[in-house]
Scaffold this active site. Structure first.
Site, short mmCIF file in Angstrom:
data_model
loop_
_atom_site.label_atom_id
_atom_site.label_comp_id
_atom_site.label_asym_id
_atom_site.label_seq_id
_atom_site.Cartn_x
_atom_site.Cartn_y
_atom_site.Cartn_z
N ASP A 109 0.55 3.90 1.63
CA ASP A 109 0.56 4.69 2.87
C ASP A 109 1.21 3.96 4.04
O ASP A 109 1.08 4.39 5.18
CB ASP A 109 -0.88 5.11 3.23
CG ASP A 109 -1.85 3.92 3.25
OD1 ASP A 109 -1.37 2.78 3.28
OD2 ASP A 109 -3.07 4.16 3.22
N GLU A 143 -10.13 -8.51 -0.79
CA GLU A 143 -9.18 -9.09 -1.76
C GLU A 143 -7.97 -9.71 -1.07
O GLU A 143 -7.48 -10.75 -1.50
CB GLU A 143 -8.77 -8.04 -2.81
CG GLU A 143 -7.63 -7.11 -2.47
CD GLU A 143 -7.93 -6.17 -1.32
OE1 GLU A 143 -9.11 -6.00 -0.96
OE2 GLU A 143 -6.97 -5.60 -0.76
N ASP A 144 -7.53 -9.10 0.04
CA ASP A 144 -6.37 -9.66 0.75
C ASP A 144 -6.73 -10.98 1.45
O ASP A 144 -5.91 -11.90 1.53
CB ASP A 144 -5.77 -8.65 1.74
CG ASP A 144 -6.84 -7.97 2.58
OD1 ASP A 144 -8.04 -8.22 2.38
OD2 ASP A 144 -6.46 -7.16 3.46
N TRP A 190 -13.44 -1.34 -1.62
CA TRP A 190 -12.57 -1.67 -0.48
C TRP A 190 -12.89 -3.05 0.12
O TRP A 190 -14.06 -3.39 0.33
CB TRP A 190 -12.72 -0.59 0.61
CG TRP A 190 -11.84 -0.83 1.79
CD1 TRP A 190 -10.57 -0.37 1.96
CD2 TRP A 190 -12.17 -1.60 2.94
NE1 TRP A 190 -10.08 -0.82 3.16
CE2 TRP A 190 -11.04 -1.58 3.79
CE3 TRP A 190 -13.30 -2.31 3.35
CZ2 TRP A 190 -10.99 -2.23 5.01
CZ3 TRP A 190 -13.26 -2.98 4.58
CH2 TRP A 190 -12.11 -2.92 5.40
N ARG A 197 -11.60 7.52 3.93
CA ARG A 197 -11.90 6.58 2.84
C ARG A 197 -11.94 7.34 1.50
O ARG A 197 -12.56 8.40 1.42
CB ARG A 197 -13.25 5.90 3.11
CG ARG A 197 -13.65 4.91 2.08
CD ARG A 197 -13.10 3.51 2.29
NE ARG A 197 -13.63 2.86 3.49
CZ ARG A 197 -12.89 2.15 4.34
NH1 ARG A 197 -11.58 2.00 4.11
NH2 ARG A 197 -13.43 1.58 5.39
N MET A 214 0.81 3.61 9.30
CA MET A 214 0.01 3.95 8.12
C MET A 214 -0.36 5.43 8.20
O MET A 214 -0.82 5.88 9.26
CB MET A 214 -1.27 3.11 8.04
CG MET A 214 -1.96 3.25 6.70
SD MET A 214 -3.63 2.61 6.64
CE MET A 214 -4.54 3.99 7.31
N ASP A 244 0.86 -1.18 0.00
CA ASP A 244 0.00 0.00 0.00
C ASP A 244 0.89 1.23 0.00
O ASP A 244 2.00 1.21 0.55
CB ASP A 244 -0.88 0.00 1.25
CG ASP A 244 -2.07 -0.95 1.12
OD1 ASP A 244 -2.19 -1.61 0.07
OD2 ASP A 244 -2.87 -1.03 2.08
N HIS A 278 -5.76 8.60 6.91
CA HIS A 278 -6.53 9.14 5.77
C HIS A 278 -7.98 8.75 5.91
O HIS A 278 -8.32 7.81 6.65
CB HIS A 278 -5.97 8.59 4.44
CG HIS A 278 -6.09 7.10 4.33
ND1 HIS A 278 -7.22 6.47 3.90
CD2 HIS A 278 -5.19 6.11 4.61
CE1 HIS A 278 -7.02 5.15 3.91
NE2 HIS A 278 -5.80 4.91 4.34
N1 UDP Z 1 -5.46 3.28 -3.05
C1 UDP Z 1 -5.19 4.43 -3.78
N2 UDP Z 1 -6.19 5.25 -4.13
C2 UDP Z 1 -7.48 5.05 -3.76
C3 UDP Z 1 -7.75 3.90 -3.01
C4 UDP Z 1 -6.74 3.06 -2.64
O1 UDP Z 1 -4.03 4.68 -4.12
O2 UDP Z 1 -8.34 5.85 -4.12
C5 UDP Z 1 -4.39 2.31 -2.77
C6 UDP Z 1 -3.33 2.84 -1.84
O3 UDP Z 1 -2.11 2.21 -2.14
C7 UDP Z 1 -3.86 2.38 -0.51
C8 UDP Z 1 -4.35 1.00 -0.83
O4 UDP Z 1 -4.92 1.14 -2.13
O5 UDP Z 1 -2.89 2.42 0.50
C9 UDP Z 1 -5.39 0.44 0.16
O6 UDP Z 1 -6.48 1.33 0.35
P1 UDP Z 1 -6.74 2.00 1.79
O7 UDP Z 1 -5.52 2.71 2.22
O8 UDP Z 1 -7.96 2.84 1.69
O9 UDP Z 1 -7.03 0.74 2.70
P2 UDP Z 1 -6.88 0.65 4.29
O10 UDP Z 1 -6.37 1.94 4.82
O11 UDP Z 1 -8.22 0.32 4.81
O12 UDP Z 1 -5.94 -0.47 4.51
C1 BGC Z 2 -11.10 -6.79 5.12
C2 BGC Z 2 -9.69 -6.69 4.64
C3 BGC Z 2 -8.97 -5.61 5.42
C4 BGC Z 2 -9.09 -5.90 6.90
C5 BGC Z 2 -8.38 -4.88 7.76
C6 BGC Z 2 -11.14 -7.01 6.62
O1 BGC Z 2 -12.46 -7.02 7.08
O2 BGC Z 2 -11.76 -7.85 4.47
O3 BGC Z 2 -9.68 -6.41 3.27
O4 BGC Z 2 -7.63 -5.56 5.04
O5 BGC Z 2 -10.42 -5.97 7.26
O6 BGC Z 2 -8.87 -3.61 7.57
MN MN Z 3 -4.59 2.98 4.10
#
Ligand code: UDP
Ligand code: BGC
Ligand code: MN
Length: 326
Positions: free
Chosen positions: A220, A283-284, A280, A315, A310, A218, A313
């Protein structure tokens, strides 16, 4: 009688002179061939190739010396058959690089990571003079143990990307990796698809270089300890194991999000990542299931070494939680 003795002496002297001359010519010719034709003549080589087998516990290095006349010799074999000759060659011209150590001696351990001061790309360029265009680097004093492509899914996160470059380039260089960075940007305003971008990154990186390891990160997430090496191991590796946003612990045992590393073989074994997770989440977890279904286990650094931050940020637009993710 006296006259014939004198004649004989003159003939004998002349014969001796001719013989000495012939010996001299023979010596010069022999010397010429020895210096130009000897296959172990060391100034004769022009190319040395190095390669390393990254997953062997002891790295195996092969080096090929190619002579001007087109013949090749395996340096390892030559070391046995003509040991001193090759040793001299290495000392004369340090063309054969050693493999980098299993653990880099340049690592500093825990690091301070914060996002209060702004950073910019000029700073990144200045701080990393050895970076090559395209975000590529490899150590110049040893052969890296792995060739690593780092793949970042991306859209509209320029500020995060600058911090990522600022922190990660020096870390990856201290880790003595032969690496390249691939920022895979989703075009348009459609719903975001992280896993599909990672698949694209895998394919595109391999078009450019013979990578043997892929780190999916990611944009961030920044590691807080450079002993958390961005490389692959004999099992798929999860690297972001204790993140600040989860209170520096795994949110759940099967969590495989954030930053993970897979060899080419491991990635191919699961047929890459799913392409059908739009928005969102999920996938992982799907990737985790694929790995388990193919008999693999997740390897992880300790919680201490695996600490990371991290960047906070909200959503992103068009990356709302996918209602079908479960
Ligand atoms: N991401 C991005 N632009 C977006 C959405 C997601 O670049 O509009 C990429 C970015 O690398 C980000 C990763 O996808 O760190 C995962 O998304 P996010 O940070 O929202 O997930 P979370 O913080 O929940 O792990
Ligand atoms: C989601 C994952 C995410 C995790 C931590 C789970 O509920 O399915 O995609 O990485 O939460 O945020
Ligand atoms: Mn993130």
């Amino acid at each position: 009688m006296q006259e014939s003795v004198l004649l004989n002496v003159g003939f004998f002297t002349k014969s001796c002179v001719v013989l000495v001359c012939l010996c001299g010519v023979h010596l010069i010719v022999a010397l010429f061939f020895y210096l130009t034709e000897s296959p172990t003549k060391l100034t004769n080589y022009r190319k040395i190739q190095l390669d390393s087998d990254i997953f062997a516990s002891k790295t195996h290095r092969t080096a090929v010396i190619q002579y001007d006349n087109g013949t090749e010799a395996d340096v390892n074999k030559l070391m046995y058959s003509k040991g001193s000759v090759i040793k001299d060659a290495v000392e004369e011209e340090p063309a054969v690089l050693e493999s980098c150590p299993e653990t880099s001696t340049l690592l500093v351990g825990p690091m301070r990571v914060e996002f209060s001061e702004p950073v910019n790309l000029d700073m990144v360029r200045k701080d990393n003079p050895q970076l090559v265009k395209g975000g590529r680097y490899k150590p110049n004093d040893c052969v890296a143990l792995q060739k690593v492509a780092i793949i970042i899914p991306f859209r509209n996160r320029d500020e995060h990307l600058k911090y990522w470059f600022h922190y990660l380039h020096p870390i990856l260089q201290r880790q003595q990796l032969d690496y390249g960075i691939y920022v895979i940007q989703q075009d348009g305003e459609g719903t975001f698809n992280r896993a599909k971008l990672l698949n694209v990154g895998y394919v595109e990186a391999l078009k450019e270089y013979d990578y043997d390891c892929f780190v999916f990160s990611d944009v961030d997430i920044i590691p807080m300890d450079d002993r958390n090496t961005y490389k692959c191991s004999s099992q798929p590796r999860h690297l972001s194991v204790s993140m600040d946003k989860f209170g520096f612990r795994l949110p759940y045992k099967q969590y495989f999000g954030g930053v993970s590393a897979m060899s080419k073989e491991q990635f191919q074994k699961i047929n890459g990542f799913p392409n059908n997770y739009w928005g969102w989440g999920g996938e992982d977890d799907d990737i985790f299931n694929r790995l388990v279904f193919r008999g693999m286990k997740i390897s992880r650094p300790s919680g201490d070494i695996g600490k990371c931050r991290m960047i906070r940020h909200s959503r992103d637009k068009k990356n709302e939680p996918n209602p079908q993710r479960l």
